[in-house]
Scaffold this active site. Structure first.
Site, PDB file in Angstrom:
ATOM      1  N   GLY A   1      15.941   6.093   3.141  1.00 16.68           N
ATOM      2  CA  GLY A   1      16.991   7.342   2.490  1.00 16.68           C
ATOM      3  C   GLY A   1      16.208   8.484   2.496  1.00 16.68           C
TER       4      GLY A   1
ATOM      5  N   ARG B   1      17.913  -7.053  13.963  1.00 15.98           N
ATOM      6  CA  ARG B   1      18.887  -7.721  13.341  1.00 15.98           C
ATOM      7  C   ARG B   1      20.030  -6.721  12.726  1.00 15.98           C
ATOM      8  NH1 ARG B   1      14.241  -9.843  11.049  1.00 15.98           N
ATOM      9  NH2 ARG B   1      14.203  -7.916  10.243  1.00 15.98           N
TER      10      ARG B   1
ATOM     11  N   ASP C   1       9.650   0.978   2.772  1.00 16.72           N
ATOM     12  CA  ASP C   1       8.857  -0.078   3.386  1.00 16.72           C
ATOM     13  C   ASP C   1       9.692  -1.017   3.839  1.00 16.72           C
ATOM     14  OD1 ASP C   1       6.975  -2.546   2.045  1.00 16.72           O
ATOM     15  OD2 ASP C   1       8.613  -3.225   1.601  1.00 16.72           O
TER      16      ASP C   1
ATOM     17  N   THR D   1       8.978   7.676  -0.069  1.00 18.88           N
ATOM     18  CA  THR D   1      10.114   7.012  -0.560  1.00 18.88           C
ATOM     19  C   THR D   1       9.978   7.902  -2.017  1.00 18.88           C
ATOM     20  OG1 THR D   1      10.329   5.786  -2.510  1.00 18.88           O
ATOM     21  CG2 THR D   1       8.466   5.300  -1.524  1.00 18.88           C
TER      22      THR D   1
ATOM     23  N   ASP E   1      10.982   7.225  -4.723  1.00 21.59           N
ATOM     24  CA  ASP E   1      10.205   6.052  -5.346  1.00 21.59           C
ATOM     25  C   ASP E   1       8.984   6.296  -5.978  1.00 21.59           C
ATOM     26  OD1 ASP E   1      13.296   6.138  -6.195  1.00 21.59           O
ATOM     27  OD2 ASP E   1      13.075   3.827  -5.330  1.00 21.59           O
TER      28      ASP E   1
ATOM     29  N   ASP F   1       7.082   4.131  -4.879  1.00 22.96           N
ATOM     30  CA  ASP F   1       6.861   2.320  -4.986  1.00 22.96           C
ATOM     31  C   ASP F   1       6.070   1.645  -3.621  1.00 22.96           C
ATOM     32  OD1 ASP F   1       8.525   2.040  -3.191  1.00 22.96           O
ATOM     33  OD2 ASP F   1      10.648   1.542  -4.922  1.00 22.96           O
TER      34      ASP F   1
ATOM     35  N   GLY G   1      15.356   4.433  -9.393  1.00 22.50           N
ATOM     36  CA  GLY G   1      14.092   3.921  -9.372  1.00 22.50           C
ATOM     37  C   GLY G   1      14.669   1.726  -8.850  1.00 22.50           C
ATOM     38  N   ARG G   2      14.847   2.297  -7.701  1.00 23.89           N
ATOM     39  CA  ARG G   2      15.356   0.393  -7.804  1.00 23.89           C
ATOM     40  C   ARG G   2      14.490  -0.221  -7.783  1.00 23.89           C
ATOM     41  NH1 ARG G   2      16.985   0.887  -1.869  1.00 23.89           N
ATOM     42  NH2 ARG G   2      14.907   0.735  -1.567  1.00 23.89           N
TER      43      ARG G   2
ATOM     44  N   GLN H   1      18.418  13.884  -6.651  1.00 25.38           N
ATOM     45  CA  GLN H   1      17.277  13.411  -6.681  1.00 25.38           C
ATOM     46  C   GLN H   1      16.813  13.314  -6.104  1.00 25.38           C
ATOM     47  OE1 GLN H   1      16.159  10.511 -10.297  1.00 25.38           O
ATOM     48  NE2 GLN H   1      18.417   9.978  -9.879  1.00 25.38           N
TER      49      GLN H   1
HETATM   50  O1  F6P Z   1      14.293   3.961  -2.682  1.00 23.92           O
HETATM   51  C1  F6P Z   1      15.312   4.814  -2.882  1.00 23.92           C
HETATM   52  C2  F6P Z   1      16.488   5.575  -3.455  1.00 23.92           C
HETATM   53  O2  F6P Z   1      16.818   6.551  -3.973  1.00 23.92           O
HETATM   54  C3  F6P Z   1      16.294   4.172  -4.591  1.00 23.92           C
HETATM   55  O3  F6P Z   1      15.904   4.967  -6.056  1.00 23.92           O
HETATM   56  C4  F6P Z   1      17.959   3.920  -5.065  1.00 23.92           C
HETATM   57  O4  F6P Z   1      18.825   2.982  -4.775  1.00 23.92           O
HETATM   58  C5  F6P Z   1      18.520   4.256  -3.147  1.00 23.92           C
HETATM   59  O5  F6P Z   1      17.289   5.227  -2.974  1.00 23.92           O
HETATM   60  C6  F6P Z   1      19.569   4.418  -3.471  1.00 23.92           C
HETATM   61  O6  F6P Z   1      19.779   4.799  -1.431  1.00 23.92           O
HETATM   62  P1  F6P Z   1      21.064   5.131  -0.966  1.00 23.92           P
HETATM   63  O7  F6P Z   1      22.320   5.143  -1.583  1.00 23.92           O
HETATM   64  O8  F6P Z   1      21.165   5.795  -0.032  1.00 23.92           O
HETATM   65  O9  F6P Z   1      21.692   3.371  -0.450  1.00 23.92           O
END
Ligand code: F6P
Length: 354
Positions: free
Chosen positions: A14, A83, A119, A141, A143, A145, A186-187, A280
């Protein structure tokens, strides 16, 4: 003396504000300090499946991109050369095309690659390193994290967006005496919700690391009402673990809506929900993120110059350090429920619905 003549740069996963600042810094340092050629690889490692799509990054190409959100290289959070998904007779087939990816990077004359990503991208980068590709990583990221680094660029900009949104929601919530639910990204971890909630003056913060109940949230709201506070701001991390009664509908509904409806039923207050979503991830990087991204980009080039492959740059105790990619991947940095930031929030009366 380094035998590097040409490096490639790829952005994967992302996007995050500050990616262009890394690309610019790494390109400038590679050209100005080392006289290397720099190739931009489009759309993460997918770009190496079609090497003809890669292009040279010159000083002109990176001029003016520092304040721009997104990534001029494009990105994907689907591609994985180990993959790789294709279809055969209507069936999805997974194949390992990593050999082709490495061969194509050599065809392009690339001696080493900087992979800028979270990651997932660092895991792929590490696997390619193990197969012989000279690679270094830059963590990314919004996030925040990744356990290997204290901060990732993009987080600070996301916090500005979230804080600004909560400030705006505050005034309308207070005027209408409502419960305002704000869902943030914040997944897996609650850093954006926790820091954004504190910065925006939220009253309740719900994060994946702290189990909550709707009753806990509603009791908190009722107590506020008894104390004469007739509006409440609830910040919810998208990855929050919902109580069993809400789980069923989770798939097709933003969690903020589920929680908002449950609060409306349990508190008899008027509730409005705002899902901040991808705003965001966008926008111009904050000064802090621009500086961090620039430091990461320059340090990644220096790792290559020193021949320290299979490593990722990271921020520790305010300094940029190098960590082994192998140690950096697969380890989330979760919010500690007993940690200082949660204790700070509780000390000023913020509730966690527990
Ligand atoms: O990893 C960052 C993040 O912003 C997460 O909080 C969110 O779930 C995800 O990306 C969404 O990513 P996309 O909509 O691009 O698949």
């Amino acid at each position: 003396m380094s035998d590097i003549r040409c490096i490639g740069i790829a952005t994967g996963g992302g996007d995050a504000p500050g990616l262009n600042a890394v690309i610019r810094a790494a390109t400038k340092a590679a050209i100005l300090k080392h006289q290397w050629k720099v190739i931009g690889i489009p759309d993460g490692f997918d770009g190496l499946i079609w090497p003809e799509k890669s292009f040279e990054l010159t000083l002109d190409k990176v001029s003016g991109i520092l304040p721009r959100g997104g990534t001029i290289l494009g990105t994907t959070n689907r591609g994985n050369p180990f993959r790789y998904k294709s279809t055969n007779d209507g069936q999805t087939v997974l194949s390992d095309i990593s050999g082709q990816v490495i061969a194509n990077s050599r065809k392009l004359g690339i001696d080493a690659i900087i992979t800028i990503g979270g990651d997932g991208s660092q895991t792929i980068g590490h696997e390619l390193f193990q197969k012989g590709l000279k690679i270094v990583g830059v963590p990314k990221t919004i996030d925040n994290d990744l356990s290997a680094t204290e901060l990732t660029f993009g987080f600070d900009t996301a916090l500005h967006t979230v804080t600004d949104a909560i400030d705006k929601i505050h005034t309308t919530g207070a005027s209408h005496h409502r419960v305002m639910v704000v869902e943030v990204m914040g997944r897996d971890c609650g850093w954006i919700a926790l820091a954004g909630g504190i910065a925006g003056g939220a009253h309740i913060i719900l994060i994946p690391e702290i189990p909550f109940t709707i009753k806990g949230v509603c009791d908190f709201i009722a107590k506020r009402e008894q104390g004469g506070r007739d509006f409440t701001i609830v910040v919810v991390a998208e990855g929050v673990k919902t109580p069993p009664e809400l789980k069923e509908n989770r798939r097709n509904n933003p969690v903020g809506n589920l929680i908002g409806n449950a609060i409306a039923a349990g508190s008899h207050k008027e509730v409005r929900v705002s899902v901040l979503g991808h705003i965001q991830r966008g926008g111009s990087p904050s000064p802090f993120d621009r500086v961090l991204a620039t430091r990461f980009g320059v340090s990644a080039v220096e790792l290559i110059a020193r021949g320290e492959f299979g490593k990722m740059v990271a921020l520790r105790a305010s300094s940029i350090v190098a960590v082994n990619m192998a140690d950096a991947i697969g380890q989330l940095k979760s919010v500690r429920p007993e940690g200082e930031l949660v204790r700070t929030a509780r000390a000023i009366g913020i509730g966690f619905g527990d």
